[in-house]
Design an enzyme around this catalytic site. Structure first.
Site, PDB file in Angstrom:
ATOM      1  N   CYS A   1       5.136  -3.548  16.928  1.00 22.49           N
ATOM      2  CA  CYS A   1       4.706  -2.421  17.776  1.00 22.49           C
ATOM      3  C   CYS A   1       3.228  -2.643  18.091  1.00 22.49           C
ATOM      4  O   CYS A   1       2.428  -2.942  17.202  1.00 22.49           O
ATOM      5  CB  CYS A   1       4.913  -1.092  17.054  1.00 22.49           C
TER       6      CYS A   1
ATOM      7  N   CYS B   1       3.057   5.730  10.035  1.00 23.90           N
ATOM      8  CA  CYS B   1       3.650   4.409  10.079  1.00 23.90           C
ATOM      9  C   CYS B   1       2.707   3.469  10.821  1.00 23.90           C
ATOM     10  O   CYS B   1       2.284   3.758  11.944  1.00 23.90           O
ATOM     11  CB  CYS B   1       4.982   4.502  10.809  1.00 23.90           C
TER      12      CYS B   1
ATOM     13  N   GLU C   1       0.836  -1.190   0.000  1.00 28.87           N
ATOM     14  CA  GLU C   1       0.000   0.000   0.000  1.00 28.87           C
ATOM     15  C   GLU C   1       0.879   1.251   0.000  1.00 28.87           C
ATOM     16  O   GLU C   1       1.900   1.304   0.683  1.00 28.87           O
ATOM     17  CB  GLU C   1      -0.906  -0.005   1.236  1.00 28.87           C
TER      18      GLU C   1
ATOM     19  N   CYS D   1       5.561  -6.376   8.738  1.00 29.90           N
ATOM     20  CA  CYS D   1       6.666  -5.832   9.536  1.00 29.90           C
ATOM     21  C   CYS D   1       6.956  -6.782  10.691  1.00 29.90           C
ATOM     22  O   CYS D   1       6.040  -7.369  11.270  1.00 29.90           O
ATOM     23  CB  CYS D   1       6.292  -4.457  10.077  1.00 29.90           C
TER      24      CYS D   1
ATOM     25  N   CYS E   1       0.153  -0.848  16.299  1.00 30.86           N
ATOM     26  CA  CYS E   1       0.268  -0.736  14.842  1.00 30.86           C
ATOM     27  C   CYS E   1      -0.439  -1.874  14.123  1.00 30.86           C
ATOM     28  O   CYS E   1      -0.230  -3.045  14.440  1.00 30.86           O
ATOM     29  CB  CYS E   1       1.752  -0.721  14.470  1.00 30.86           C
TER      30      CYS E   1
ATOM     31  N   CYS F   1       3.738   8.437   0.613  1.00 32.84           N
ATOM     32  CA  CYS F   1       4.169   7.592   1.733  1.00 32.84           C
ATOM     33  C   CYS F   1       4.384   6.184   1.181  1.00 32.84           C
ATOM     34  O   CYS F   1       3.439   5.550   0.697  1.00 32.84           O
ATOM     35  CB  CYS F   1       3.074   7.611   2.788  1.00 32.84           C
TER      36      CYS F   1
END
Ligand code: SF4
Length: 420
Positions: A176, A396, A151, A172, A179, A165
């Protein structure tokens, strides 16, 4: 919440509502029609060419995986002059051609074009879908050649700045806790071509509508410094003055705090660095950003202090996602001031936008203002990122599609259990 969606089936022009986790992407059926420079028909044809033609055969060399010295060498190895490599480079990045096939190359001789058509791939991504938010932000879903999806977000701004962005990974590994992308786990690193082409596509699709795309932020899916070599190469192509020619100050690579990679990045690149800080104690950061268990606050901030000293007029951007009852007290503000003392920096306070499965709540606007004012009164340069669709999409960790198997949610320290 819903977005206007251009269906990849292309069966009809009618938009429909879609996508639950981007809360602030309010449905706005008219926004697509009000985009004069890229009409629905144009967008449909772009989507069609992406989804139907797919990505070129992998046996060919992917041109956008190469920086200019590599491209020059490759061109020479096929018996052509270095000058032709520069003309090709300019067609890929430097002029308004942004060539996606040998047919689109301008000013190159016939034999060179023939060689390229036989040996080179121009396109690493194909457009799967484009969504438009009520405030004009676009979210592009790209297919990779293995069928995975990334994306990219294009964020126009009334000041004339337009930011793309970009993603650096599929998913990932950093986990986190606030997130959405982190819920995916790491599926793979993106290649240089797959990163740089997100910026090329942004220019190809939206330059006529938004004017120039001026800024790049590596704040899409992934931890950029976990894929550092490809990110370094992609960002070097972005700032090449014969290439995409972004100012290095306007290309920002964001990290959760991988200390050895931060050192490497600062020694190799003049692009801007953002550090996602989000906590003022190791207790909280260990919980919400597990990378802190490896590289704690003292090591992270000490490294930044040391490494930035030798860089001329360089400032780090600290990002701070505000989580109600977790990191938003005046005690946090006091600790933050002490932590960043001696580091040339700006602070960006970001409103947290809950997503499906999230355990955190956003800090109220009043409390954010109080926090901001406290920092500002101590002399900090501090901004607040308002809670708008574009900012959510740029942040992020707001992108992706977690699967059934997800990384573990971590147990909060006891005194924070009430805050959730
Ligand atoms: S916030 Fe960034 S580093 Fe952390 S899990 Fe999300 S994408 Fe990864």
């Amino acid at each position: 919440m819903a977005l206007i969606r251009i269906p990849s089936s292309l069966a009809t022009l009618s938009s429909h509502f879609h996508y639950p986790h981007h809360r602030l992407f309010l449905s706005h059926r008219s926004s697509l029609r009000s985009s004069p420079a890229v009409s629905p028909r144009q967008l449909l044809s772009i989507v069609a060419s992406g989804s139907q033609s797919g990505i070129e055969a992998s046996s060919k060399v992917m041109l956008k995986d190469m920086d200019f010295p590599e491209l020059e060498k490759w061109v020479q190895s096929h018996g052509f002059r270095p000058g032709q490599a520069m003309m090709l480079w300019k067609c890929l990045y430097g002029t308004n051609v942004w060539a996606h096939s040998h047919d689109e190359l301008e000013g190159l001789n016939k034999d060179f074009k023939k060689m390229l058509s036989e040996n080179a791939s121009f396109k690493a991504l194909s457009v799967k879908d484009i969504f438009t938010a009520s405030d004009g932000t676009r979210k592009i879903l790209f297919n990779l050649d293995d069928g995975m999806v990334i994306e990219t977000v294009v964020i126009p701004c009334s000041t004339g700045r337009t930011t793309v962005c970009v993603s650096s990974q599929v998913g990932c590994a950093m986990n986190c806790q606030f997130c959405y992308t982190g819920r995916m786990g790491l599926r793979k690193h993106l290649r240089t071509s797959e990163i740089v082409e997100q910026a090329v596509f942004a220019r190809r699709l939206f330059s006529s509508e938004f004017g120039s795309i001026t800024n790049v932020v590596f704040m899409g899916m992934g931890e950029p410094l976990h894929n550092i070599e490809n990110v370094l190469k992609a960002s070097a192509i972005m700032v090449d003055d014969q290439g995409l020619h972004f100012s290095p100050r306007k290309v920002t690579v964001s990290t959760s705090g991988l200390v050895p990679q931060i050192k490497h990045f600062l020694s190799k690149s003049n692009c801007a660095l953002a550090v996602s800080l989000n906590a003022t104690t190791d207790e909280v950061r260990n919980w919400i950003m597990p990378i802190n268990r490896k590289y704690n606050l003292s090591l992270l901030l000490g490294t930044l202090k040391e490494e930035i000293r030798s860089k001329h007029r360089y400032k780090v951007l600290f990002e701070y996602v505000m989580l109600a009852g977790v990191n938003d007290s005046i005690e946090d503000a006091k600790r933050l001031i002490e932590l960043i003392r001696g580091i040339p920096c700006k602070i960006n306070l970001i409103s947290f936008n809950p997503h499906s499965g999230s355990r955190f709540r956003p800090t109220t606007d009043e409390k954010m203002v109080e926090f901001r004012n406290f920092l500002a009164s101590a002399g900090c340069v501090v901004f607040m990122r308002p809670s708008r669709g574009d900012d959510r999409m740029a942040a992020c960790g707001q992108l992706g599609e977690p699967g059934v198997i997800q990384p573990p949610m971590l147990r909060p320290p006891p005194r924070f259990q009430m805050a959730l």
